[in-house]
Write an enzyme that holds these catalytic residues in place. Structure first.
Site, short mmCIF file in Angstrom:
data_model
loop_
_atom_site.label_atom_id
_atom_site.label_comp_id
_atom_site.label_asym_id
_atom_site.label_seq_id
_atom_site.Cartn_x
_atom_site.Cartn_y
_atom_site.Cartn_z
CB THR A 94 43.90 33.53 59.77
OG1 THR A 94 45.21 33.00 59.71
CG2 THR A 94 43.07 32.78 60.77
NE ARG A 99 54.13 29.78 62.48
CZ ARG A 99 52.99 30.44 62.26
NH1 ARG A 99 52.01 29.88 61.60
NH2 ARG A 99 52.82 31.64 62.74
N GLY A 141 50.99 27.90 64.40
CA GLY A 141 50.72 29.28 64.80
C GLY A 141 49.75 29.36 65.96
CG ASP A 142 47.64 33.04 66.23
OD1 ASP A 142 48.11 32.72 65.11
OD2 ASP A 142 46.77 33.92 66.37
CB THR A 170 43.74 37.14 61.61
OG1 THR A 170 44.58 36.93 60.46
CG2 THR A 170 43.17 38.55 61.58
N GLY A 171 46.89 37.27 62.35
CA GLY A 171 48.09 38.10 62.36
C GLY A 171 49.31 37.23 62.59
N GLY A 217 51.28 34.98 64.20
CA GLY A 217 50.89 34.04 65.25
C GLY A 217 51.83 33.94 66.43
#
Ligand code: ASP
Length: 355
Positions: free
Chosen positions: A215, A243, A245-246, A266-267, A269
């Site tokens: 990201t 799906r 994510g964050d 980032t990571g 999510g």
């Protein structure tokens, strides 16, 4: 007698005029000093960017790749900083920096985004303005060239905060944003990642570590002392069933408030959503005496306890900032009045991740 009274009156008047003149020059002096003080205490301009976190060790990345990422981060920083230097807003600086990374196939955002299990690119993005906590986000867009501009349009041109999938694509079209065929986002590298993820899923093995990362994001502080944050991503390789994510979720992957801090994450999510990571960092800055580095480290450590890895950029309105991550590397950089620093691995830079 009247002559004496006249002389006394004149004396009093003259003294009053002298006092007035002295006061005037004193207040002029004070005003001048205040102006000098204001110039020397001008809000520092700061921009931080990231290009994703991951599990690659220094020896595991070819030199030419490191060089390419460093150049891309530098370009993003310079583009955002130029906006700030021209007295632009932190929000515009964040947006400008992110656009350069969405257009660069090295990153998992815009062109070069990862693929879903069905072989599509579904992009998530969000922006938040610390001045008034206004925010915009899109999730699962498939034809908007720069999802960060779609998030901005949601923020500026609609009464909503988040739009998703076909609706968000249609809204972006209605706003005159650049629309591209879905094939625009596709790259060889991401197709190969998808093949590996499909093979792992078939073998019921864990998805490759690279599935979760890549990201882009930015946080910035402008001359008026306002901060902003933004994040953009293709999400996770092999994601299914719509799906999300964050990254497009305010408070999870992105958050900004002038009362505390600006964060882009980032990571993995799912963990950043469950930990309301971005807001948690800023809440600690706002309500406890934790400094920004400690606040970011505590939240990243907490997510790690839960089983989720990744990293963040965090920036306060006073110009203090932090990088924190629990992975072996995070593409990251900062530009401020004193220069530019770009780092990739955990052993580089002043803020070492808690790997
Ligand atoms: N956080 C993103 C997501 O889970 C992925 C990433 O940061 O690379 O969608």
């Amino acid at each position: 007698m009247s002559l004496l009274r006249y002389s006394l009156k004149t004396l009093a008047l003259t003294s009053a005029m002298v006092v007035l003149a002295a006061c005037q020059s004193l207040s002029g002096l004070l005003a001048d000093n205040q102006a000098t003080l204001a110039t020397s205490q001008q809000t520092p301009l700061v921009i931080l960017v990231h290009g994703g976190a991951g599990s690659v060790r220094p020896g595991g990345m070819p030199e030419n790749e490191k060089k390419a990422y460093r150049a891309a981060l530098k370009h993003a920083l310079e583009t955002g900083y130029e906006v700030l230097a021209k007295n632009g807003t932190s929000l515009d600086a964040v947006q400008a920096a992110i656009i350069t990374m969405e257009d660069n196939p090295l990153f998992n955002a815009g062109k070069g985004a990862v693929f879903t299990a069905e072989g599509r690119n579904e992009l998530d993005s969000s922006l938040m303005d610390g001045r008034d906590r206004n925010a915009g986000a899109v999730a699962g867009v498939t034809v908007v060239k720069n999802p960060i501009l779609a998030a901005r349009a949601v923020m500026d041109q609609s009464p909503h905060v988040m739009m998703a999938r076909e609706g968000a694509d249609a809204f972006a079209k209605s706003q005159g944003l650049t629309i591209v065929p879905p094939s625009y986002f596709s790259t060889e590298k991401r197709l190969k990642q998808l093949e590996r993820a499909r093979a792992a899923a078939k073998a019921k093995a864990a998805l490759p570590a690279s599935s979760h990362f890549g990201t882009v994001g930015a946080v910035a502080l402008d001359r008026d002392g306002h901060i902003a944050a933004g994040t953009s991503t293709g999400g996770m390789t092999y994601k299914r069933f719509g799906r999300i994510g964050d990254s497009p979720i305010i408070g999870a992957g992105t958050y900004a408030s002038d009362t505390s801090c600006a964060v882009s994450a980032t990571g993995w999510g799912e963990f950043f959503i469950r930990g309301t990571a971005a807001r948690d960092i800023c809440a600690r800055v706002q309500w406890t005496d934790a400094n920004i580095q400690d606040a970011a480290d505590l939240v990243i450590a907490d997510l790690k306890e839960m089983g989720g890895t990744g990293g963040v950029l965090a920036l306060s309105p006073d110009g203090s900032y932090a990088f924190s991550f629990s992975t072996q590397m995070m593409f990251r950089g900062v530009q401020n009045d004193t220069g530019t620093d770009i780092y990739i691995f955990a052993n580089e830079g002043p803020h070492v991740g808690s790997e």
